[in-house]
Design a protein around this motif. Structure first.
Motif, PDB file in Angstrom:
ATOM      1  N   CYS A 140       0.822  -1.215   0.000  1.00 53.66           N
ATOM      2  CA  CYS A 140       0.000   0.000   0.000  1.00 53.66           C
ATOM      3  C   CYS A 140       0.852   1.259   0.000  1.00 53.66           C
ATOM      4  O   CYS A 140       0.350   2.349  -0.277  1.00 53.66           O
ATOM      5  N   GLY A 141       2.157   1.120   0.264  1.00 52.52           N
ATOM      6  CA  GLY A 141       3.068   2.255   0.191  1.00 52.52           C
ATOM      7  C   GLY A 141       3.968   2.247  -1.029  1.00 52.52           C
ATOM      8  O   GLY A 141       4.912   3.039  -1.107  1.00 52.52           O
ATOM      9  N   SER A 142       3.685   1.361  -2.004  1.00 56.57           N
ATOM     10  CA  SER A 142       4.572   1.269  -3.174  1.00 56.57           C
ATOM     11  C   SER A 142       3.877   1.508  -4.509  1.00 56.57           C
ATOM     12  O   SER A 142       4.536   1.697  -5.529  1.00 56.57           O
ATOM     13  N   TRP A 143       2.561   1.500  -4.527  1.00 56.94           N
ATOM     14  CA  TRP A 143       1.820   1.430  -5.784  1.00 56.94           C
ATOM     15  C   TRP A 143       1.989   2.657  -6.679  1.00 56.94           C
ATOM     16  O   TRP A 143       1.967   2.540  -7.916  1.00 56.94           O
ATOM     17  N   ALA A 144       2.151   3.856  -6.083  1.00 55.96           N
ATOM     18  CA  ALA A 144       2.179   5.081  -6.899  1.00 55.96           C
ATOM     19  C   ALA A 144       3.376   5.102  -7.849  1.00 55.96           C
ATOM     20  O   ALA A 144       3.263   5.547  -8.999  1.00 55.96           O
ATOM     21  N   ALA A 145       4.526   4.621  -7.369  1.00 52.30           N
ATOM     22  CA  ALA A 145       5.705   4.579  -8.233  1.00 52.30           C
ATOM     23  C   ALA A 145       5.501   3.608  -9.387  1.00 52.30           C
ATOM     24  O   ALA A 145       5.973   3.850 -10.504  1.00 52.30           O
TER      25      ALA A 145
END
Length: 303
Positions: free
Chosen positions: A109-114
């Protein structure tokens, strides 16, 4: 087209009005494997289920429960990009955290934007209103800053402590508080240009007066967020939207080993117990209703 509830965690069980007015995609059986982070098999299973449920429905507004599931947005964004691959799309990402760390295999949930910033069909991600300390020392904390250096992801923090700017990937980034809303919106308008837009919201970007989440929260008021979106969507096509951030009691998996790993990580990142009392449910339901009323007319116009 109504809104859809992607039921991964029972976050909407106490919001009967939203349930009654929305279609439901049952995925609670996949929730533990997807919560916080997930491996490729669980993501693929959910992707198939969501695409089948939304087949032929055009642009969708999806509520997906806790912010622990924000990486589910990547599946929804890819679906939206696939519907019109010839048209450029900008992803507007409203969140208290940048969600740009490296994580493999699978997604966090802390990696998806990249990852989304490199999708074909997505020209750029604009991440808005972060207050989290994750912005400080981001490279040391595992951020994939190559997407910032390449102009694929642009952060607009709400504030940076007592400073007027923060430094990300060697770039000086002015905060929204320093720019002021009018100049900030002018910058974003210019960046989006004639692109279509996809909006993804984690309600932890909001003040605790407007949302109750599983994460540390920012200072943005809901009325301000709605004002920004109304301005930025004027004259543009909304290709889809999703909303996470409804607090729910966590169930981790799959299996004992993943459950233990996730519990340890959550204990470090989420050091307090959410109180799911009547007032918390009321606050979240009110925010969901206002966000739905803002976004759904644009979804319908794009259908």
């Amino acid at each position: 087209m109504t809104a859809r509830l992607l039921d991964l965690d029972g976050a909407f069980d106490l919001q009967p009005d939203l349930v009654a007015e929305s279609g439901r995609i049952d995925a609670r059986d996949l929730g533990p494997a997807l919560r916080l982070w997930s491996r490729p098999a669980a993501l693929q299973a959910l992707d198939l289920r969501v695409r089948e449920a939304l087949n032929g429905s055009g642009p969708a507004l999806v509520f997906a429960g806790s912010g622990d599931f924000h990486h589910v947005s990547a599946l929804l964004i890819r679906r939206a990009a696939d519907t019109a691959p010839e048209r450029r799309m900008t992803v507007l990402h409203f969140d208290n955290h940048p969600d740009w760390v490296r994580f493999s295999p699978g997604m966090h949930c802390g990696s998806w934007a990249a990852k989304v910033a490199r999708f074909s069909g997505v020209r750029q991600v604009i991440s808005v209103a972060m207050c989290s300390p994750d912005m400080e020392g981001s490279a040391r904390k595992g951020a994939d800053l190559s997407v910032v250096r390449e102009g694929l992801l642009t952060p607009f923090p709400l504030r940076a402590g007592a400073r007027e700017e923060c430094v990300v990937a060697g770039r000086r980034i002015l905060t929204i508080e320093t720019l002021g809303d009018a100049l900030f919106l002018e910058h974003v308008d210019r960046m989006i240009g004639s692109d279509d837009v996809y909006i993804t919201i984690d309600k932890d970007v909001l003040s605790p007066l407007d949302a109750v989440t599983n994460w540390d929260q920012g200072d943005l008021r809901l009325s301000r967020l709605i004002g920004w979106m109304t301005h930025l969507l004027d004259g543009r096509r909304l290709r889809g939207a999703d909303i996470v951030g409804d607090a729910s009691l966590p169930v981790y998996g799959p299996g004992l080993f993943a459950s233990v790993l996730k519990r340890v990580e959550a204990a470090m990142d989420q050091p307090w117990q959410v109180q799911l009392d009547t007032e918390s449910v009321r606050i979240n339901a009110a925010a969901n209703r206002q966000l739905r009323d803002c976004l759904l007319p644009h979804i319908r116009r794009a259908s």
